[in-house]
Design an enzyme around this catalytic site. Structure first.
Site, PDB file in Angstrom:
ATOM      1  CE1 TYR A   1       0.803   7.885   2.519  1.00  0.00           C
ATOM      2  CE2 TYR A   1       1.208   5.602   1.922  1.00  0.00           C
ATOM      3  CZ  TYR A   1       0.418   6.557   2.529  1.00  0.00           C
ATOM      4  OH  TYR A   1      -0.742   6.174   3.142  1.00  0.00           O
TER       5      TYR A   1
ATOM      6  CG  ASP B   1      -1.783   1.241   1.290  1.00  0.00           C
ATOM      7  OD1 ASP B   1      -2.896   1.179   0.725  1.00  0.00           O
ATOM      8  OD2 ASP B   1      -1.371   2.276   1.868  1.00  0.00           O
TER       9      ASP B   1
ATOM     10  CG  HIS C   1      -4.599   9.752   0.461  1.00  0.00           C
ATOM     11  ND1 HIS C   1      -3.278   9.644   0.137  1.00  0.00           N
ATOM     12  CD2 HIS C   1      -4.675   9.391   1.766  1.00  0.00           C
ATOM     13  CE1 HIS C   1      -2.587   9.218   1.192  1.00  0.00           C
ATOM     14  NE2 HIS C   1      -3.421   9.071   2.195  1.00  0.00           N
TER      15      HIS C   1
ATOM     16  CE  LYS D   1      -3.717   4.694   0.611  1.00  0.00           C
ATOM     17  NZ  LYS D   1      -2.300   4.607   0.987  1.00  0.00           N
TER      18      LYS D   1
HETATM   19  N1  NAP Z   1      -5.220   6.261   3.798  1.00  0.00           N
HETATM   20  C1  NAP Z   1      -4.627   6.994   4.701  1.00  0.00           C
HETATM   21  O1  NAP Z   1      -4.966   8.161   4.921  1.00  0.00           O
HETATM   22  C2  NAP Z   1      -3.502   6.420   5.476  1.00  0.00           C
HETATM   23  C3  NAP Z   1      -2.995   7.116   6.589  1.00  0.00           C
HETATM   24  C4  NAP Z   1      -1.962   6.526   7.312  1.00  0.00           C
HETATM   25  C5  NAP Z   1      -1.459   5.291   6.929  1.00  0.00           C
HETATM   26  N2  NAP Z   1      -1.949   4.650   5.819  1.00  0.00           N
HETATM   27  C6  NAP Z   1      -1.419   3.332   5.384  1.00  0.00           C
HETATM   28  O2  NAP Z   1      -1.484   2.413   6.470  1.00  0.00           O
HETATM   29  C7  NAP Z   1      -0.168   1.895   6.707  1.00  0.00           C
HETATM   30  C8  NAP Z   1       0.017   1.540   8.168  1.00  0.00           C
HETATM   31  O3  NAP Z   1      -0.176   2.658   8.993  1.00  0.00           O
HETATM   32  P1  NAP Z   1       1.035   3.504   9.696  1.00  0.00           P
HETATM   33  O4  NAP Z   1       2.277   3.310   8.937  1.00  0.00           O
HETATM   34  O5  NAP Z   1       0.519   4.877   9.876  1.00  0.00           O
HETATM   35  O6  NAP Z   1       1.127   2.889  11.153  1.00  0.00           O
HETATM   36  P2  NAP Z   1       1.162   1.418  11.834  1.00  0.00           P
HETATM   37  O7  NAP Z   1       1.308   0.359  10.825  1.00  0.00           O
HETATM   38  O8  NAP Z   1       0.035   1.390  12.796  1.00  0.00           O
HETATM   39  O9  NAP Z   1       2.471   1.524  12.723  1.00  0.00           O
HETATM   40  C9  NAP Z   1       3.739   1.662  12.164  1.00  0.00           C
HETATM   41  C10 NAP Z   1       4.728   1.974  13.318  1.00  0.00           C
HETATM   42  O10 NAP Z   1       4.795   0.855  14.194  1.00  0.00           O
HETATM   43  C11 NAP Z   1       6.133   0.329  14.206  1.00  0.00           C
HETATM   44  N3  NAP Z   1       5.982  -1.142  14.202  1.00  0.00           N
HETATM   45  C12 NAP Z   1       5.505  -1.915  13.186  1.00  0.00           C
HETATM   46  N4  NAP Z   1       5.456  -3.206  13.560  1.00  0.00           N
HETATM   47  C13 NAP Z   1       5.915  -3.246  14.845  1.00  0.00           C
HETATM   48  C14 NAP Z   1       6.103  -4.304  15.759  1.00  0.00           C
HETATM   49  N5  NAP Z   1       5.821  -5.548  15.463  1.00  0.00           N
HETATM   50  N6  NAP Z   1       6.596  -3.978  17.001  1.00  0.00           N
HETATM   51  C15 NAP Z   1       6.893  -2.717  17.320  1.00  0.00           C
HETATM   52  N7  NAP Z   1       6.718  -1.675  16.489  1.00  0.00           N
HETATM   53  C16 NAP Z   1       6.235  -1.935  15.253  1.00  0.00           C
HETATM   54  C17 NAP Z   1       6.809   0.872  12.973  1.00  0.00           C
HETATM   55  O11 NAP Z   1       8.193   1.084  13.195  1.00  0.00           O
HETATM   56  P3  NAP Z   1       9.352   0.399  12.273  1.00  0.00           P
HETATM   57  O12 NAP Z   1       9.075   0.740  10.844  1.00  0.00           O
HETATM   58  O13 NAP Z   1      10.591   1.041  12.807  1.00  0.00           O
HETATM   59  O14 NAP Z   1       9.278  -1.075  12.556  1.00  0.00           O
HETATM   60  C18 NAP Z   1       6.112   2.221  12.812  1.00  0.00           C
HETATM   61  O15 NAP Z   1       6.699   3.181  13.658  1.00  0.00           O
HETATM   62  C19 NAP Z   1       0.733   3.027   6.210  1.00  0.00           C
HETATM   63  O16 NAP Z   1       2.071   2.649   6.085  1.00  0.00           O
HETATM   64  C20 NAP Z   1       0.034   3.422   4.942  1.00  0.00           C
HETATM   65  O17 NAP Z   1       0.335   2.497   3.907  1.00  0.00           O
HETATM   66  C21 NAP Z   1      -2.969   5.203   5.101  1.00  0.00           C
END
Ligand code: NAP
Length: 280
Positions: free
Chosen positions: A54, A49, A112, A79
Protein backbone atom coordinates in the site's frame (compact mmCIF):
# COMPACT_ATOMS: atom_id res chain seq x y z
CA UNK A 1 -21.82 -10.50 20.06
CA UNK A 2 -19.41 -7.58 20.22
CA UNK A 3 -21.05 -4.55 21.78
CA UNK A 4 -18.45 -1.87 21.11
CA UNK A 5 -15.60 -0.86 18.83
CA UNK A 6 -13.05 -2.09 21.33
CA UNK A 7 -14.52 -5.58 21.69
CA UNK A 8 -12.17 -8.32 20.62
CA UNK A 9 -12.07 -11.86 19.34
CA UNK A 10 -9.50 -14.11 21.01
CA UNK A 11 -7.12 -15.68 18.51
CA UNK A 12 -6.02 -19.28 19.08
CA UNK A 13 -2.82 -18.11 20.81
CA UNK A 14 -4.80 -15.98 23.27
CA UNK A 15 -4.09 -12.62 21.61
CA UNK A 16 -7.11 -10.34 21.48
CA UNK A 17 -7.92 -8.78 18.12
CA UNK A 18 -10.59 -6.08 17.65
CA UNK A 19 -13.61 -7.24 15.61
CA UNK A 20 -13.56 -3.93 13.79
CA UNK A 21 -10.79 -1.83 12.26
CA UNK A 22 -9.74 0.61 9.56
CA UNK A 23 -8.38 -0.50 6.19
CA UNK A 24 -6.01 1.79 4.31
CA UNK A 25 -5.71 0.18 0.85
CA UNK A 26 -5.44 2.93 -1.80
CA UNK A 27 -5.11 5.62 0.87
CA UNK A 28 -2.37 7.98 -0.23
CA UNK A 29 0.89 8.19 1.71
CA UNK A 30 1.25 11.50 3.49
CA UNK A 31 -1.54 13.67 4.80
CA UNK A 32 -4.40 11.47 3.53
CA UNK A 33 -3.34 8.36 5.40
CA UNK A 34 -2.13 10.27 8.48
CA UNK A 35 -5.52 11.99 8.79
CA UNK A 36 -7.63 8.86 8.20
CA UNK A 37 -5.68 6.92 10.84
CA UNK A 38 -5.93 9.79 13.32
CA UNK A 39 -9.62 10.25 12.62
CA UNK A 40 -10.32 6.54 13.11
CA UNK A 41 -8.41 6.39 16.39
CA UNK A 42 -10.05 9.60 17.62
CA UNK A 43 -13.42 7.98 16.93
CA UNK A 44 -12.62 4.84 18.89
CA UNK A 45 -11.02 2.51 16.33
CA UNK A 46 -8.15 0.49 17.76
CA UNK A 47 -7.16 -1.65 14.77
CA UNK A 48 -5.42 -0.52 11.57
CA UNK A 49 -4.78 -2.75 8.55
CA UNK A 50 -1.98 -1.80 6.15
CA UNK A 51 0.47 -3.67 3.90
CA UNK A 52 3.90 -3.06 2.42
CA UNK A 53 2.37 -2.81 -1.06
CA UNK A 54 0.00 0.00 0.00
CA UNK A 55 3.11 2.19 0.30
CA UNK A 56 1.64 4.12 3.20
CA UNK A 57 3.24 2.47 6.23
CA UNK A 58 5.16 5.61 7.14
CA UNK A 59 1.97 7.66 7.24
CA UNK A 60 0.19 4.96 9.23
CA UNK A 61 3.02 5.12 11.76
CA UNK A 62 2.84 8.90 11.88
CA UNK A 63 -0.95 8.82 12.36
CA UNK A 64 -0.53 6.36 15.22
CA UNK A 65 2.07 8.55 16.86
CA UNK A 66 0.04 11.73 16.47
CA UNK A 67 -3.11 10.03 17.79
CA UNK A 68 -1.68 10.12 21.29
CA UNK A 69 -3.03 6.62 22.05
CA UNK A 70 -0.51 4.26 23.60
CA UNK A 71 0.90 1.55 21.37
CA UNK A 72 -0.41 -1.27 23.60
CA UNK A 73 -3.98 -0.15 23.05
CA UNK A 74 -3.66 -0.53 19.28
CA UNK A 75 -3.70 -3.54 16.98
CA UNK A 76 -1.55 -3.01 13.88
CA UNK A 77 -1.46 -5.38 10.91
CA UNK A 78 0.85 -5.41 7.90
CA UNK A 79 1.59 -7.96 5.17
CA UNK A 80 4.52 -9.47 3.27
CA UNK A 81 4.19 -8.61 -0.40
CA UNK A 82 4.50 -11.29 -3.09
CA UNK A 83 7.92 -10.25 -4.34
CA UNK A 84 9.27 -10.64 -0.78
CA UNK A 85 8.09 -14.23 -0.41
CA UNK A 86 10.80 -16.67 0.70
CA UNK A 87 12.51 -17.15 4.07
CA UNK A 88 15.23 -14.49 4.14
CA UNK A 89 13.31 -11.96 2.08
CA UNK A 90 10.23 -12.21 4.32
CA UNK A 91 12.37 -11.70 7.44
CA UNK A 92 13.87 -8.64 5.77
CA UNK A 93 10.43 -7.38 4.68
CA UNK A 94 9.26 -7.48 8.30
CA UNK A 95 12.18 -5.29 9.38
CA UNK A 96 11.44 -2.85 6.55
CA UNK A 97 7.76 -2.60 7.53
CA UNK A 98 8.63 -2.03 11.19
CA UNK A 99 11.12 0.65 10.23
CA UNK A 100 8.62 2.46 8.02
CA UNK A 101 5.90 2.22 10.65
CA UNK A 102 8.46 3.22 13.29
CA UNK A 103 7.12 0.51 15.58
CA UNK A 104 8.88 -2.08 17.75
CA UNK A 105 6.46 -4.88 16.86
CA UNK A 106 3.32 -5.68 14.88
CA UNK A 107 0.23 -7.27 16.35
CA UNK A 108 -0.40 -9.30 13.21
CA UNK A 109 1.77 -10.07 10.18
CA UNK A 110 0.21 -11.78 7.17
CA UNK A 111 1.34 -13.45 3.95
CA UNK A 112 -0.52 -11.16 1.53
CA UNK A 113 -1.25 -13.74 -1.23
CA UNK A 114 -0.39 -17.44 -1.39
CA UNK A 115 1.22 -17.23 -4.85
CA UNK A 116 2.37 -20.54 -6.20
CA UNK A 117 5.23 -22.26 -4.46
CA UNK A 118 6.93 -20.09 -1.84
CA UNK A 119 4.34 -19.68 0.87
CA UNK A 120 5.66 -22.54 3.01
CA UNK A 121 9.11 -20.97 3.11
CA UNK A 122 7.56 -17.59 3.88
CA UNK A 123 5.50 -19.17 6.63
CA UNK A 124 8.68 -20.50 8.26
CA UNK A 125 9.94 -16.91 8.42
CA UNK A 126 6.72 -15.77 10.08
CA UNK A 127 6.97 -18.67 12.54
CA UNK A 128 10.50 -17.57 13.38
CA UNK A 129 9.38 -13.98 13.98
CA UNK A 130 6.59 -15.26 16.20
CA UNK A 131 8.79 -17.68 18.16
CA UNK A 132 11.35 -14.92 18.67
CA UNK A 133 8.63 -12.73 20.18
CA UNK A 134 8.88 -10.13 17.40
CA UNK A 135 5.19 -10.26 16.43
CA UNK A 136 2.11 -11.04 18.53
CA UNK A 137 0.23 -13.08 15.91
CA UNK A 138 0.84 -14.40 12.39
CA UNK A 139 -1.54 -15.33 9.63
CA UNK A 140 -2.31 -15.50 5.96
CA UNK A 141 -4.43 -13.66 3.45
CA UNK A 142 -6.24 -14.83 0.34
CA UNK A 143 -5.73 -18.48 1.27
CA UNK A 144 -8.35 -20.89 -0.05
CA UNK A 145 -9.06 -24.20 1.69
CA UNK A 146 -6.54 -26.04 -0.48
CA UNK A 147 -3.79 -23.52 0.38
CA UNK A 148 -4.55 -23.87 4.08
CA UNK A 149 -4.61 -27.67 3.90
CA UNK A 150 -1.23 -27.65 2.18
CA UNK A 151 0.26 -25.15 4.66
CA UNK A 152 -1.04 -27.08 7.66
CA UNK A 153 0.76 -30.25 6.52
CA UNK A 154 4.11 -28.74 7.58
CA UNK A 155 3.25 -25.74 9.73
CA UNK A 156 4.52 -25.76 13.29
CA UNK A 157 2.17 -22.93 14.14
CA UNK A 158 -1.31 -22.69 12.72
CA UNK A 159 -2.19 -19.31 11.19
CA UNK A 160 -4.23 -17.27 13.64
CA UNK A 161 -6.04 -15.29 10.95
CA UNK A 162 -7.02 -15.64 7.28
CA UNK A 163 -7.91 -12.29 5.69
CA UNK A 164 -9.96 -12.76 2.51
CA UNK A 165 -12.40 -10.92 0.28
CA UNK A 166 -15.74 -11.33 2.03
CA UNK A 167 -19.09 -9.59 1.53
CA UNK A 168 -22.69 -10.59 0.73
CA UNK A 169 -21.77 -11.28 -2.93
CA UNK A 170 -18.91 -13.56 -1.81
CA UNK A 171 -20.09 -15.31 1.33
CA UNK A 172 -17.26 -17.91 1.42
CA UNK A 173 -19.32 -20.37 3.47
CA UNK A 174 -17.05 -23.39 3.03
CA UNK A 175 -13.94 -21.37 3.84
CA UNK A 176 -15.59 -19.84 6.89
CA UNK A 177 -16.62 -23.30 8.17
CA UNK A 178 -13.12 -24.67 7.52
CA UNK A 179 -11.47 -21.79 9.36
CA UNK A 180 -13.88 -22.10 12.28
CA UNK A 181 -13.11 -25.81 12.54
CA UNK A 182 -9.36 -25.10 12.53
CA UNK A 183 -9.56 -22.18 14.98
CA UNK A 184 -8.44 -19.68 12.34
CA UNK A 185 -10.20 -16.30 12.60
CA UNK A 186 -11.63 -15.14 9.26
CA UNK A 187 -11.23 -11.43 8.46
CA UNK A 188 -13.08 -9.60 5.67
CA UNK A 189 -11.35 -7.41 3.11
CA UNK A 190 -13.39 -5.18 0.81
CA UNK A 191 -16.38 -5.77 3.10
CA UNK A 192 -18.34 -3.14 1.13
CA UNK A 193 -17.16 -4.67 -2.18
CA UNK A 194 -15.30 -1.37 -2.56
CA UNK A 195 -18.62 0.47 -2.49
CA UNK A 196 -20.34 -1.65 -5.15
CA UNK A 197 -22.77 -3.24 -2.68
CA UNK A 198 -24.05 0.06 -1.34
CA UNK A 199 -26.75 0.44 -4.00
CA UNK A 200 -28.13 -3.07 -3.64
CA UNK A 201 -31.95 -2.77 -3.23
CA UNK A 202 -32.32 -5.64 -0.71
CA UNK A 203 -29.63 -4.17 1.52
CA UNK A 204 -31.05 -0.66 1.23
CA UNK A 205 -34.56 -1.85 2.10
CA UNK A 206 -33.19 -3.63 5.17
CA UNK A 207 -31.18 -0.55 6.13
CA UNK A 208 -34.31 1.60 5.95
CA UNK A 209 -36.20 -0.83 8.17
CA UNK A 210 -33.48 -0.61 10.84
CA UNK A 211 -32.92 3.14 10.47
CA UNK A 212 -29.36 2.38 9.35
CA UNK A 213 -27.29 2.77 6.16
CA UNK A 214 -26.44 0.05 3.64
CA UNK A 215 -22.80 0.09 4.83
CA UNK A 216 -23.89 -0.42 8.43
CA UNK A 217 -26.10 -3.40 7.50
CA UNK A 218 -23.23 -5.07 5.63
CA UNK A 219 -20.70 -4.47 8.40
CA UNK A 220 -23.15 -5.76 11.01
CA UNK A 221 -23.57 -8.91 8.88
CA UNK A 222 -19.79 -9.41 9.14
CA UNK A 223 -19.96 -9.32 12.92
CA UNK A 224 -23.02 -11.58 13.09
CA UNK A 225 -21.20 -14.14 10.91
CA UNK A 226 -18.21 -13.90 13.31
CA UNK A 227 -15.91 -12.32 10.76
CA UNK A 228 -13.53 -9.47 11.65
CA UNK A 229 -14.07 -6.46 9.39
CA UNK A 230 -11.85 -3.53 8.27
CA UNK A 231 -13.76 -1.09 6.02
CA UNK A 232 -11.71 1.69 4.44
CA UNK A 233 -12.72 5.32 4.34
CA UNK A 234 -10.82 8.57 4.19
CA UNK A 235 -13.89 10.59 5.17
CA UNK A 236 -14.46 11.18 8.85
CA UNK A 237 -18.26 11.05 8.63
CA UNK A 238 -18.04 7.61 7.01
CA UNK A 239 -15.39 6.43 9.48
CA UNK A 240 -17.93 7.28 12.20
CA UNK A 241 -20.90 5.84 10.28
CA UNK A 242 -19.17 2.52 9.56
CA UNK A 243 -18.41 1.93 13.23
CA UNK A 244 -21.91 2.76 14.40
CA UNK A 245 -23.18 -0.81 14.19
CA UNK A 246 -23.38 -1.92 17.79
CA UNK A 247 -26.90 -0.70 18.53
CA UNK A 248 -28.99 -2.91 16.26
CA UNK A 249 -29.33 -6.54 15.30
CA UNK A 250 -30.12 -8.28 12.04
CA UNK A 251 -32.85 -10.88 12.49
CA UNK A 252 -32.59 -14.47 11.30
CA UNK A 253 -34.81 -13.46 8.37
CA UNK A 254 -32.47 -10.55 7.52
CA UNK A 255 -29.48 -12.88 7.69
CA UNK A 256 -31.20 -15.35 5.33
CA UNK A 257 -32.01 -12.58 2.87
CA UNK A 258 -28.41 -11.37 2.91
CA UNK A 259 -27.28 -14.97 2.49
CA UNK A 260 -29.37 -15.22 -0.69
CA UNK A 261 -27.36 -12.40 -2.27
CA UNK A 262 -24.28 -14.62 -2.56
CA UNK A 263 -23.11 -15.12 -6.14
CA UNK A 264 -19.45 -15.98 -5.55
CA UNK A 265 -18.52 -12.73 -7.22
CA UNK A 266 -15.21 -11.01 -6.50
CA UNK A 267 -14.11 -7.42 -6.84
CA UNK A 268 -10.44 -8.41 -6.36
CA UNK A 269 -8.26 -11.14 -7.84
CA UNK A 270 -8.96 -14.83 -7.46
CA UNK A 271 -6.07 -16.26 -5.38
CA UNK A 272 -5.71 -19.17 -7.83
CA UNK A 273 -5.38 -16.79 -10.76
CA UNK A 274 -2.89 -14.56 -9.03
CA UNK A 275 -0.46 -17.48 -9.02
CA UNK A 276 2.79 -15.63 -9.19
CA UNK A 277 1.45 -12.63 -7.49
CA UNK A 278 2.16 -9.85 -9.92
CA UNK A 279 -1.34 -9.20 -11.20
CA UNK A 280 -2.10 -6.19 -8.99
N1 NAP B 1 -5.50 -8.77 1.91
C1 NAP B 1 -5.84 -8.28 0.75
O1 NAP B 1 -5.49 -8.79 -0.31
C2 NAP B 1 -6.67 -7.05 0.71
C3 NAP B 1 -7.22 -6.62 -0.51
C4 NAP B 1 -8.02 -5.48 -0.50
C5 NAP B 1 -8.26 -4.80 0.69
N2 NAP B 1 -7.68 -5.22 1.86
C6 NAP B 1 -7.90 -4.50 3.14
O2 NAP B 1 -9.30 -4.38 3.37
C7 NAP B 1 -9.62 -2.99 3.54
C8 NAP B 1 -11.03 -2.70 3.07
O3 NAP B 1 -11.20 -3.04 1.72
P1 NAP B 1 -11.25 -1.96 0.50
O4 NAP B 1 -10.56 -0.73 0.90
O5 NAP B 1 -10.78 -2.68 -0.70
O6 NAP B 1 -12.80 -1.72 0.27
P2 NAP B 1 -14.12 -1.43 1.17
O7 NAP B 1 -13.76 -1.15 2.57
O8 NAP B 1 -15.08 -2.50 0.84
O9 NAP B 1 -14.68 -0.13 0.47
C9 NAP B 1 -13.99 1.08 0.48
C10 NAP B 1 -14.72 2.05 -0.49
O10 NAP B 1 -16.02 2.32 0.01
C11 NAP B 1 -16.15 3.73 0.29
N3 NAP B 1 -16.89 3.82 1.56
C12 NAP B 1 -16.46 3.43 2.79
N4 NAP B 1 -17.43 3.61 3.71
C13 NAP B 1 -18.50 4.11 3.03
C14 NAP B 1 -19.80 4.49 3.44
N5 NAP B 1 -20.19 4.40 4.69
N6 NAP B 1 -20.65 4.97 2.47
C15 NAP B 1 -20.26 5.07 1.20
N7 NAP B 1 -19.05 4.70 0.76
C16 NAP B 1 -18.17 4.23 1.67
C17 NAP B 1 -14.74 4.27 0.37
O11 NAP B 1 -14.67 5.61 -0.09
P3 NAP B 1 -14.10 6.83 0.82
O12 NAP B 1 -12.73 6.45 1.29
O13 NAP B 1 -14.10 7.96 -0.15
O14 NAP B 1 -15.08 7.00 1.94
C18 NAP B 1 -14.01 3.36 -0.61
O15 NAP B 1 -14.19 3.81 -1.93
C19 NAP B 1 -8.53 -2.30 2.72
O16 NAP B 1 -8.46 -0.92 2.94
C20 NAP B 1 -7.32 -3.10 3.11
O17 NAP B 1 -6.85 -2.69 4.39
C21 NAP B 1 -6.90 -6.34 1.88
Amino acid sequence: MPTSLTDTTTLHNGVKMPWFGLGVFKVKEGNEVVESVKSAIKNGYRSIDTAAIYQNEEGVGQGIKESGISREELFVTSKVWNSDQGYESALQAYETSLKKLDLEYLDLYLIHWPGKDKYKETWKALEKLYKDGRVRAIGVSNFKIHHLEELLKDAEIKPMVNQVEYHPHLAQRDLLAFCEKEGIQLEAWSPLKQGQLLTDPTINEMAKKHGKTAAQVILRWDLQTKVVTIPKSIKEHRIIENANIFDFELSAEDMNKLGELNKNERVGSDPDVMMNGFVD
